[in-house]
Design a protein around this motif. Structure first.
Motif, PDB file in Angstrom:
ATOM      1  N   THR A   1       0.948  -1.605  -0.211  1.00 51.99           N
ATOM      2  CA  THR A   1       0.097   0.226  -0.070  1.00 51.99           C
ATOM      3  C   THR A   1       0.698   1.288  -0.293  1.00 51.99           C
ATOM      4  N   TYR A   2       2.219   1.215   0.997  1.00 49.12           N
ATOM      5  CA  TYR A   2       2.841   3.076   0.437  1.00 49.12           C
ATOM      6  C   TYR A   2       3.525   2.298  -0.449  1.00 49.12           C
TER       7      TYR A   2
ATOM      8  N   ASN B   1       0.919   3.566  -2.610  1.00 53.31           N
ATOM      9  CA  ASN B   1       0.574   5.735  -3.183  1.00 53.31           C
ATOM     10  C   ASN B   1       1.682   6.187  -3.163  1.00 53.31           C
TER      11      ASN B   1
ATOM     12  N   PHE C   1      -1.872  10.772  -3.624  1.00 60.14           N
ATOM     13  CA  PHE C   1      -1.838   9.651  -2.192  1.00 60.14           C
ATOM     14  C   PHE C   1      -2.612   9.438  -1.712  1.00 60.14           C
ATOM     15  N   SER C   2      -3.271  10.313  -0.780  1.00 61.38           N
ATOM     16  CA  SER C   2      -4.445  10.246  -0.299  1.00 61.38           C
ATOM     17  C   SER C   2      -5.780   9.089  -0.340  1.00 61.38           C
TER      18      SER C   2
ATOM     19  N   THR D   1      -5.309   7.056  -2.953  1.00 60.75           N
ATOM     20  CA  THR D   1      -4.729   5.984  -3.417  1.00 60.75           C
ATOM     21  C   THR D   1      -5.024   5.148  -1.874  1.00 60.75           C
ATOM     22  N   ASN D   2      -4.733   5.264  -0.856  1.00 59.07           N
ATOM     23  CA  ASN D   2      -4.388   4.962   0.258  1.00 59.07           C
ATOM     24  C   ASN D   2      -6.195   4.417   0.540  1.00 59.07           C
TER      25      ASN D   2
END
Length: 627
Positions: free
Chosen positions: A133-134, A137, A171-172, A174-175
Motif C-alpha cells: 500500500t505504501y 501510494n 496519495f490520499s 489511493t491509500n
C-alpha cells in the motif's frame, strides 16, 4: 494518516494475529490481496529497472534521513473512532516522493516498516499489504507530480504547486481506496460504514501530506530546515489524540456503551428526526436484577463483571444504527430508529435471553453466577404518541417487569403510566424508600417488589381493575407498608432475642407512624389507610386498632395474604424457605381468623389449587414477615 490498516489487531477485519483468519478470508479478499501484491512487485521492479544511474549524495542523504524519520513515526500510532488509525508517517513519505527517484522509494517502503514489524510481529500477509500500500501510494503520487510539473522539480511556480497538490490528493485517495476495498472484501464493511472517504478521515491525512510537501521544500533550501517541518508534527500528533479522548468521554469506561450524558444528547435529536419523518422509533430500558445483592454478596469486582456481561449482551443484539448507553448503576437504555412495537419487543427479548444465558464464574464455587435483566419497551407513534416521553414510558414498563417478578419484558402502557405516576420522579422516590426500608431491616431482603407483584395479582383475581384508584393504592401501600419502621429504634429493630413487653408495644406503633407519614401526601392517602391496617386480622385479633372483617380495607386484607405467602416460601434468617404446598396449607388453616377467606380463595385460584371443604388442622398460625 492511514484509515484502518492491516495491523489493527483482532477486532479488525484483517489484523487478527491468528493464522486461521488468513484461511477464513473470503475468496474475493484473497484475490484482491494477491492483485495488490502482484501490482506492487511489478511496479517496484519497473522502478528499479528504469532507474537512471546512481543516486546523488544529496538524494542518499535525503533517503537516509526520511527513512529514519518515517520508521520512527510508524511506531507511534493513534487509534481513533470509526475504525481508523493514524500515523504521522505520510508526511515523510510525500516528502520522499517529491525528493527521490522511484528506485529509492522501493527500499524506503521496505525499511520504514521493519522496526514496526520487529516490535509487533504481525503476520506476513499483514505487513506485505502495508508495504504494498505504501509503495503504490508513493509511486502513484510520484507519477502524478512529474506528469504535471514536468522537469521543473520543486521550483517556485503555480505549475509545481498544482503538481504537489495533485500528488498529495493522489496519495490520499489511493491509500483510502485500497484500505476501503480490503475492509469491504475481507470484513463485509461497506464504504459508508468504514468512512474511509469521510471528511474526518481525509482531513488529517491531507493536512499531513501538505506538511510533507513543506518539508520537501525546506530540504531543497537547506537540509537543516527540515526541522521546521518536523516540529509541527509533534503538535499534530498530540492533536490526533483529541478524537479518541472525545470518544472516551462519550463512552462508559466499564461497559463501552455511551455515557448517560451522550445518550441523552443523541436521544432528542433522533426522536425529532422520527417525528419529522413520521417513521417509528423505539426506546428500550433494561435494568439488571439485584445488582446490589451481587455487590454485597460477591463483591464489586463480580458486580462489574456482571455489568460488562450485560453490556455485551446488549452489544451482541444491536443492529446498525441502534444506539445504546448506560444511564447509571445497573440501568441501560437503547434507541432503535425506524423500529415498530413488535420488532422492538423481539429485540428486547433477545437481549433478555442472551443475558439469561450468561454464566459468571465465582471464585471457590462450583456454580457460576446467573444474572437476569428486566426490560421495558416504548414505541412511537403507537402506543406512545409523544416521542419526548418514550424514555419515561419505557422506564415505567421496566417497573412493571420488576413487579412481575423480574427477568421479563413489558410493553409501555402510556395511559396507565400517566394515571399512576403523574410526577416525574415518583417512581424513583418510591424505589429509594423501598431500598431504604429493606436496608434498614424490614426482613424482606429485597423482596418487596415480589410481594407487591403477588398482591397485585391477587387484586386482579378479585376483579380490581388495573390502573384504578384501588389498584394504585394497593401497589403503593405494598411498596411502602413498613415505612413507619423508620421511627423504630435500631436496638429494637435489630434485636435477635425476644422483645420485652415495652419493646413490643413500641414496635406495634409502626403502622400508625406509617399512616401518619403517608397521609401527609395527597396521592398517598388511600395507601396510608392500607399501611395502617396491614397487621389487622380478619377476626379482630390484629393491631393497632383491632379491626375485623370488612372494616379492614380490602387492600390491607389482600396484602396480608401476599405477605404471609412470601414469608413462608422465602429463606429467613431462622429457617429455610418452605414449599408452596406448605404455605397454602398454613394460610388455609388460618383462613377466617388471620386472613380474609375471599382473598385466600383468590390465592388458591391463582396458584391452581382446589380448596377442600374443610381446612386441614394443626398447621399453626401463618407467620408474618414482620414483628
Amino acid at each position: 494518516a492511514l484509515p484502518e490498516r492491516a495491523e489493527e489487531g483482532s477486532e479488525r477485519p484483517i489484523g487478527d494475529e491468528e493464522e486461521e483468519r488468513t484461511k477464513a478470508l473470503p475468496s474475493l479478499a484473497k484475490l484482491y490481496l494477491g492483485a495488490v501484491y502482484a501490482c506492487a512487485i511489478g511496479v517496484a521492479a519497473l522502478a528499479v529497472v528504469a532507474a537512471g544511474g546512481r543516486p546523488s549524495a544529496e538524494e542518499l542523504a535525503a533517503f537516509a534521513v526520511l527513512s529514519a524519520l518515517a520508521a520512527a513515526a510508524q511506531l507511534f500510532r493513534v487509534d481513533a473512532p470509526n475504525r481508523h488509525s493514524y500515523h504521522t508517517t505520510p508526511a515523510f513519505l510525500l516528502a520522499a516522493t517529491l525528493l527521490l527517484e522511484p528506485s529509492l522509494l522501493v527500499p524506503l517502503g521496505l525499511l520504514i516498516l521493519l522496526p514496526e514489524w520487529l516490535r509487533y510481529r504481525y503476520q506476513w500477509y499483514i505487513q506485505t499489504f502495508n508495504i504494498a500500500t505504501y509503495l503504490l501510494n508513493m509511486l502513484a503520487a510520484w507519477a502524478v507530480f512529474h506528469l504535471v510539473a514536468g522537469g521543473s522539480g520543486l521550483a517556485v511556480s503555480w505549475q509545481v504547486a498544482l503538481a504537489i497538490a495533485l500528488a498529495a490528493v493522489t496519495f490520499s485517495l489511493t491509500n483510502h481506496l485500497m484500505v476501503g476495498l480490503v475492509l469491504r472484501l475481507a470484513g463485509g464493511i461497506p464504504f459508508r460504514e468504514s468512512r474511509v472517504f469521510a471528511w474526518d478521515s481525509l482531513e488529517p491525512d491531507i493536512t499531513l501530506l501538505f506538511l510533507g510537501a513543506g518539508m520537501a521544500v525546506f530540504w531543497t533550501i537547506h537540509p537543516f530546515l527540515l526541522a521546521l517541518g518536523v516540529a509541527p508534527l509533534f503538535l499534530f500528533y498530540r492533536a490526533l489524540h483529541v478524537p479518541p479522548r472525545q470518544e472516551e468521554a462519550y463512552n462508559d469506561v466499564k461497559t463501552g456503551l455511551l455515557t448517560a450524558r451522550r445518550f441523552t444528547e443523541l436521544l432528542p435529536e433522533e426522536l425529532a428526526k422520527a417525528e419529522r419523518s413520521g417513521r417509528p422509533a423505539a426506546v428500550v430500558m433494561a435494568d439488571m436484577d439485584l445488582l446490589r445483592n451481587i455487590n454485597n454478596t460477591h463483591g464489586h469486582l463480580i458486580g462489574d463483571r456482571a455489568l460488562q456481561a450485560a453490556a455485551q449482551a446488549i452489544k451482541d443484539c444491536l443492529r446498525p444504527g441502534d444506539i445504546a448507553g448506560r444511564l447509571g448503576g445497573e440501568e441501560f437504555a437503547l434507541l432503535l430508529p425506524a423500529t415498530g412495537p413488535d420488532e422492538a419487543f423481539a429485540l428486547a427479548e433477545r437481549i433478555r435471553e442472551e443475558m439469561q444465558g450468561v454464566a459468571i464464574p465465582l471464585p471457590d464455587e462450583e456454580e457460576p453466577l446467573r444474572v437476569t435483566m428486566s426490560l421495558g419497551v416504548a414505541t412511537f407513534p403507537e402506543p406512545c404518541p409523544e416521542p419526548r416521553k418514550l424514555l419515561h414510558h419505557a422506564d415505567m414498563a421496566v417497573y412493571r417487569s420488576k413487579l412481575a417478578g423480574r427477568n421479563c419484558t413489558s410493553a409501555a402502557i402510556p395511559s396507565l403510566d400517566e394515571a399512576r405516576f403523574p410526577e416525574g420522579s415518583y417512581r424513583e422516590t418510591l424505589e429509594s424508600l423501598v431500598f431504604a426500608l429493606d436496608a434498614r431491616g424490614s426482613g424482606l431482603n429485597g423482596r418487596t417488589p415480589q410481594v407487591t407483584a403477588l398482591a397485585l395479582a391477587l387484586a386482579a383475581e378479585l376483579g380490581i381493575a388495573e390502573g384504578s384508584q384501588e389498584w394504585n393504592d394497593l401497589e403503593r401501600a405494598s411498596l411502602l407498608h413498613d415505612v413507619g419502621k423508620f421511627a423504630v429504634p435500631s436496638s429494637i429493630l435489630y434485636k435477635t432475642t425476644s422483645l420485652s413487653q415495652e419493646e413490643w408495644q413500641e414496635m406495634k406503633q409502626h403502622p400508625d407512624v406509617g399512616w401518619s407519614m403517608l397521609g401527609q401526601v395527597g396521592s398517598l392517602k388511600g395507601a396510608a389507610e392500607i399501611v395502617r391496617a396491614h397487621h389487622e386480622h380478619h377476626d379482630g385479633s390484629g393491631y393497632p386498632r383491632g379491626l375485623r372483617g370488612d372494616d379492614i380495607p380490602r387492600g390491607a386484607r389482600i396484602f396480608t395474604v401476599a405477605d404471609a405467602f412470601d414469608a413462608i416460601t422465602s429463606d429467613r434468617p431462622y429457617r429455610d424457605a418452605r414449599s408452596h404446598a406448605v404455605a397454602v396449607e398454613e394460610i388455609m388453616t388460618n383462613s377466617g381468623t388471620q386472613f380474609d377467606p375471599e382473598v385466600v380463595t383468590a390465592l388458591l385460584r391463582l396458584l391452581g389449587y382446589e380448596r377442600p371443604q374443610e381446612a386441614p388442622s394443626g398447621a399453626g398460625a401463618a407467620p408474618s414477615t414482620n414483628r
